[in-house]
Design a protein around this motif. Sequence first.
Motif: not given
Length: 419
Positions: A241-242, A260-266, A314-317
Motif C-alpha cells: 500500500r505504501a 511488495i507483491d506482484e500487483a505492486t510491482a506492476r 525476484r518479483i521486481a525482475r
Amino acid sequence: MVAAGTVRQVVRNASVFDSAAGCMRPGSTIVIEGDRIAAVTQEPLQVDDAARVIDAGGRAVLPGLIDAHVHVVAASHDLVGLAMQPASLVTAQSSTILREMLHRGFTTVRDAAGADHGLRSAVERGIFEGPRLFIAGAPISQTGGHADMRPQGVKSREMFCSCAGLGLIGAIADGVGEVRRAVREQVRQGANQIKIMAGGGISSPTDPLEGTQFSMDELRAAVEEAEAANLYALAHAYSPRAVTRAVQAGVRSIEHGNLIDEATARVMKSHGAYLVPTLSTYAALADEGTRLGWSPAMLDKLQMVKDRGLDAVRIARAEGVPVVFGTDLLGHMHGRQPGEFGLRTAAMPPAEALQSATIVAARLMRQEGRIGQLVAGAWADLLVVDGDPMQSLAMLADPAQGIRLLMQGGRVVRDSLVA
C-alpha cells in the motif's frame, strides 16, 4: 586535439564490461584525457609517446561502482545519539566512511539523507577522498513518521538541532504547505534528490512498519516541488500500500520495498519506477541487532522484512521493474557494503547484479553517459579486476585483493598491477 596540460592515459589489453549490453568486450583500449574517457575501441590504436600506458593484462575492466542508498554520515547505528554529536565530529567521522567506500570500488554514491553540500564540496575539492556524492539533505517526514526519531513522551519539535544540516533526523512537515516548504529548503541547501518517508521503518520508535505516511496530496506536493527544481523524489516504503501510493504520487524510486507483491510491482512498472533493495543492512542487523541494543519492537519489524528482500528482487525482475544497487548500512556495518553483491546473486545473475551497480543506477540518477558506463564523455571511473564478472563477482566481495587498479575521474586511487 588534446588541451595543453591535459594528461592522456591509455588502458590497453582490456576486457571491458559493456554495462548497457551486459557483456564483455575483450581486446579493448580505453583512451582517457584528463578526467574523462575520450574513446573506447576494439580496433588497433596507435599510442603516442606522451601517453601513460596501463596494461590491463587481459583482465576485466569495469565502470566505477555506484551505491544508490548510503548514509555517509551514519558513523553509528545509534541515530539519536548521532544527532546529538557536534557537526564537526560527524564530518570527521564521515571522511573515513567516504574514503573506505571509494577504496571498495564505489566511485559514486547517492546519499539517501544525512549528508550536506559541505561534504559534497569537500570531495569535489579533494579535501576528502571519497566517491562522487549526490545528496538528499534531510528526509521529509510527517509527525511520528520514519525520520521522526523523538522518543514517546517528547512533545517538542525542537529536540534535535543541527545547524549544519548533518544527520538522519527528518524535516518534520504536516500538511501540503509544510511539505512544500520542507522540500524547497532541501533544494535551497543543494539537494540532488528529495527523500520522502512514505511508510513505516525498522529503526524508528513509533510508526508501524506496514502503515502509510503522508496523505496523497502531501506526497504529490513533495514530488511536484522536486520536479519544479528539476530533481526527483525517492521514497522509503515497505508495504504494497505504501509503495503503490508513493509511485502513484510520482516518486522515481522505492527504497527497500521488501514486502511488495506482484500487483505492486506492476504498478511500479507502469509508472516507470525503480526498486532499490538494501539486502545487506537486514543481514547485518539480524546478526548484530540484539547486541547493539535494538528494542524488541524494532527487532520484530526487522524479522518481518529480512527474509522478504530476495522475494522482492525476484518479483521486481519478473515484472520488469529495474533493480538498483543499494546497501543502507550504519556505523561499523559499512564494511559489509561489498557483501550486497553476494546477496543479490542469489536472485539475479552476476552480470545483472553488476548492471544494478552501474548503468541501472546511473539511469535512476539521470546520469547516463556520465557514470556507470565506459563510454566516450563519461567520467574516467574504472576498476581493473581479477576474475570473470560474467561468472562471479567474488572479486568485488574482496576488493582489497580483487580490485587491481582503481581510477576515479582519471586519478589512479590505487594500483597493484604488475608493471
